[in-house]
Write a protein that holds these residues in place. Sequence first.
Motif, PDB file in Angstrom:
ATOM      1  N   PHE A 129       0.845  -1.187   0.000  1.00 30.76           N
ATOM      2  CA  PHE A 129       0.000   0.000   0.000  1.00 30.76           C
ATOM      3  C   PHE A 129       0.889   1.250   0.000  1.00 30.76           C
ATOM      4  O   PHE A 129       2.097   1.182   0.254  1.00 30.76           O
ATOM      5  N   THR A 130       0.273   2.376  -0.293  1.00 30.62           N
ATOM      6  CA  THR A 130       0.987   3.643  -0.350  1.00 30.62           C
ATOM      7  C   THR A 130       0.285   4.659   0.536  1.00 30.62           C
ATOM      8  O   THR A 130      -0.946   4.795   0.485  1.00 30.62           O
ATOM      9  N   LYS A 131       1.074   5.369   1.355  1.00 32.03           N
ATOM     10  CA  LYS A 131       0.546   6.476   2.156  1.00 32.03           C
ATOM     11  C   LYS A 131       0.625   7.753   1.320  1.00 32.03           C
ATOM     12  O   LYS A 131       1.665   8.062   0.758  1.00 32.03           O
ATOM     13  N   ILE A 132      -0.470   8.472   1.274  1.00 33.33           N
ATOM     14  CA  ILE A 132      -0.523   9.704   0.485  1.00 33.33           C
ATOM     15  C   ILE A 132      -0.764  10.878   1.422  1.00 33.33           C
ATOM     16  O   ILE A 132      -1.746  10.895   2.170  1.00 33.33           O
ATOM     17  N   ASP A 133       0.148  11.835   1.414  1.00 34.67           N
ATOM     18  CA  ASP A 133       0.004  13.026   2.247  1.00 34.67           C
ATOM     19  C   ASP A 133      -1.210  13.824   1.773  1.00 34.67           C
ATOM     20  O   ASP A 133      -1.263  14.283   0.638  1.00 34.67           O
ATOM     21  N   LEU A 134      -2.184  13.978   2.649  1.00 32.60           N
ATOM     22  CA  LEU A 134      -3.464  14.566   2.268  1.00 32.60           C
ATOM     23  C   LEU A 134      -3.363  16.066   2.011  1.00 32.60           C
ATOM     24  O   LEU A 134      -3.872  16.572   1.005  1.00 32.60           O
ATOM     25  N   LEU A 156       8.542   5.869  -3.357  1.00 35.22           N
ATOM     26  CA  LEU A 156       9.363   6.755  -2.534  1.00 35.22           C
ATOM     27  C   LEU A 156      10.537   6.012  -1.890  1.00 35.22           C
ATOM     28  O   LEU A 156      11.654   6.536  -1.822  1.00 35.22           O
ATOM     29  N   SER A 157      10.311   4.793  -1.414  1.00 37.72           N
ATOM     30  CA  SER A 157      11.388   4.046  -0.737  1.00 37.72           C
ATOM     31  C   SER A 157      12.523   3.712  -1.696  1.00 37.72           C
ATOM     32  O   SER A 157      13.683   3.582  -1.289  1.00 37.72           O
ATOM     33  N   ILE A 158      12.201   3.573  -2.985  1.00 40.35           N
ATOM     34  CA  ILE A 158      13.219   3.303  -4.009  1.00 40.35           C
ATOM     35  C   ILE A 158      13.826   4.614  -4.496  1.00 40.35           C
ATOM     36  O   ILE A 158      15.017   4.688  -4.809  1.00 40.35           O
ATOM     37  N   GLY A 159      13.007   5.646  -4.568  1.00 40.47           N
ATOM     38  CA  GLY A 159      13.480   6.962  -4.970  1.00 40.47           C
ATOM     39  C   GLY A 159      13.435   7.235  -6.457  1.00 40.47           C
ATOM     40  O   GLY A 159      13.794   8.319  -6.906  1.00 40.47           O
ATOM     41  N   LYS A 160      12.991   6.267  -7.235  1.00 37.47           N
ATOM     42  CA  LYS A 160      12.908   6.485  -8.683  1.00 37.47           C
ATOM     43  C   LYS A 160      11.836   5.585  -9.276  1.00 37.47           C
ATOM     44  O   LYS A 160      11.525   4.526  -8.737  1.00 37.47           O
ATOM     45  N   VAL A 216      10.468  10.635 -27.675  1.00 31.43           N
ATOM     46  CA  VAL A 216      10.510  10.346 -26.237  1.00 31.43           C
ATOM     47  C   VAL A 216       9.562   9.188 -25.949  1.00 31.43           C
ATOM     48  O   VAL A 216       8.363   9.269 -26.216  1.00 31.43           O
ATOM     49  N   GLU A 217      10.115   8.109 -25.420  1.00 28.94           N
ATOM     50  CA  GLU A 217       9.291   6.922 -25.150  1.00 28.94           C
ATOM     51  C   GLU A 217       9.053   6.695 -23.661  1.00 28.94           C
ATOM     52  O   GLU A 217       7.985   6.252 -23.261  1.00 28.94           O
ATOM     53  N   ASN A 218      10.065   6.976 -22.833  1.00 25.61           N
ATOM     54  CA  ASN A 218       9.951   6.739 -21.390  1.00 25.61           C
ATOM     55  C   ASN A 218      10.346   7.981 -20.612  1.00 25.61           C
ATOM     56  O   ASN A 218      11.076   8.851 -21.118  1.00 25.61           O
ATOM     57  N   LEU A 219       9.897   8.021 -19.357  1.00 22.96           N
ATOM     58  CA  LEU A 219      10.284   9.074 -18.419  1.00 22.96           C
ATOM     59  C   LEU A 219      10.864   8.414 -17.175  1.00 22.96           C
ATOM     60  O   LEU A 219      10.224   7.551 -16.575  1.00 22.96           O
ATOM     61  N   LYS A 220      12.094   8.817 -16.827  1.00 22.20           N
ATOM     62  CA  LYS A 220      12.733   8.323 -15.605  1.00 22.20           C
ATOM     63  C   LYS A 220      12.578   9.384 -14.523  1.00 22.20           C
ATOM     64  O   LYS A 220      13.229  10.423 -14.553  1.00 22.20           O
ATOM     65  N   TRP A 221      11.685   9.126 -13.569  1.00 21.37           N
ATOM     66  CA  TRP A 221      11.400  10.069 -12.496  1.00 21.37           C
ATOM     67  C   TRP A 221      12.256   9.756 -11.268  1.00 21.37           C
ATOM     68  O   TRP A 221      12.571   8.591 -11.000  1.00 21.37           O
ATOM     69  N   THR A 222      12.580  10.779 -10.516  1.00 20.56           N
ATOM     70  CA  THR A 222      13.171  10.613  -9.188  1.00 20.56           C
ATOM     71  C   THR A 222      12.308  11.378  -8.188  1.00 20.56           C
ATOM     72  O   THR A 222      11.688  12.390  -8.535  1.00 20.56           O
ATOM     73  N   ILE A 223      12.248  10.885  -6.966  1.00 20.80           N
ATOM     74  CA  ILE A 223      11.497  11.553  -5.901  1.00 20.80           C
ATOM     75  C   ILE A 223      12.246  11.396  -4.587  1.00 20.80           C
ATOM     76  O   ILE A 223      12.785  10.319  -4.298  1.00 20.80           O
ATOM     77  N   LYS A 224      12.313  12.470  -3.837  1.00 22.99           N
ATOM     78  CA  LYS A 224      12.912  12.410  -2.501  1.00 22.99           C
ATOM     79  C   LYS A 224      12.253  13.450  -1.614  1.00 22.99           C
ATOM     80  O   LYS A 224      11.695  14.443  -2.106  1.00 22.99           O
ATOM     81  N   LYS A 225      12.310  13.180  -0.320  1.00 22.88           N
ATOM     82  CA  LYS A 225      11.768  14.135   0.635  1.00 22.88           C
ATOM     83  C   LYS A 225      12.770  15.265   0.806  1.00 22.88           C
ATOM     84  O   LYS A 225      13.974  15.030   0.889  1.00 22.88           O
ATOM     85  N   LYS A 226      12.273  16.477   0.856  1.00 16.51           N
ATOM     86  CA  LYS A 226      13.172  17.629   0.962  1.00 16.51           C
ATOM     87  C   LYS A 226      13.792  17.704   2.353  1.00 16.51           C
ATOM     88  O   LYS A 226      13.184  17.320   3.352  1.00 16.51           O
ATOM     89  N   SER A 227      14.992  18.211   2.398  1.00 18.96           N
ATOM     90  CA  SER A 227      15.636  18.491   3.684  1.00 18.96           C
ATOM     91  C   SER A 227      15.229  19.886   4.144  1.00 18.96           C
ATOM     92  O   SER A 227      14.601  20.646   3.387  1.00 18.96           O
TER      93      SER A 227
END
Length: 318
Positions: A129-134, A156-160, A216-227
């Motif tokens: 499951f995924t927690k979504i910040d409301l 998020l745990s993987i970061g990409k 353009v066929e794919n998109l490589k996204w990254t995500i991280k929590k800000k400091s």
Amino acid sequence: MKKLLNAKNFVIKDNALIEARYRLNIQESNVILWLLNQIKPTDEDFKTHKMDIVEFAAMVGLDVNSQYSKLYLVTEGLMRRILKIKISEEETLQVAWLSSARYHHKKGYVSLEFSPSLKPYLLQLKEQFTKIDLIDTLNLKSIYSRRVFELLLQYLSIGKREMSVGQLREFCGLEAEEYKLYGHLKSRVIDQAKQEINAKTEYEVHYDEVKNSRKVENLKWTIKKKSHFEKFQSEKENIIKKEFRSENQMIDRLMGYGFSKNQAKKMIEFHGNETVSNAIKSVDIQVSRGNPEHPEAMMRAAIKEGYKPDVYKKKNPE
């Protein structure tokens, strides 16, 4: 909307529901987020949730004024909006969000209930499951930003996360003729999502394009929590306040073109601040040159088709 929520600041969805194919507008999304917020971790079955009609109207940006026709459209839409959930390679579930919406006119409230088939994806979730910040999600004014946000939070745990352009279109519920050109999809969905998530949430996202030849066929996204989150919270408040002032200005400008205040609010909620702002600037340029015979009709077209003011600035008046 935020004052109608419970104390918890996140909602939980099964990952299969995160990756479902569906489309909502901002009004419908707000209703679903409110309903998700009513679910308790201990709930074993869906309950009917009651909301005051006046509060419901405020949540979806409508003026009830003793007539319910516009509110009916929101709940009817949610009973027609179909999610496609992939259960396995051999099985796909098609289900509507709501099973019922009952309006109690004399008592002044509406009762809403999720479709029973959604139980495995929203209740008693123990894994995948995924927690979504409301609050972060509600700050996003583009429905596409909300979809991209939850799709990236899932990883998020993987970061990409890598997804094809076709998958992104399906996740967002885009029809074949919508944003057909990649350049339009990039500016109105992908870049808008990136900019809005980075500006209004505690997360930072970026993407790289993966091309085959020039396509353009794919998109490589990254995500991280800000400091430095405390510093960011202050920055976010300023951004939201500035956006609110900007929305009021846009409402005034749209009213000047013949739209009612409610129509103006709905346009901004559905299409997003950037699209409406660009449309107003584009039509203003045309009006200053005496070009459109019907400015209100041109404004509708400008918002729907995503006019950009830079195009008109380059054109000399006839």
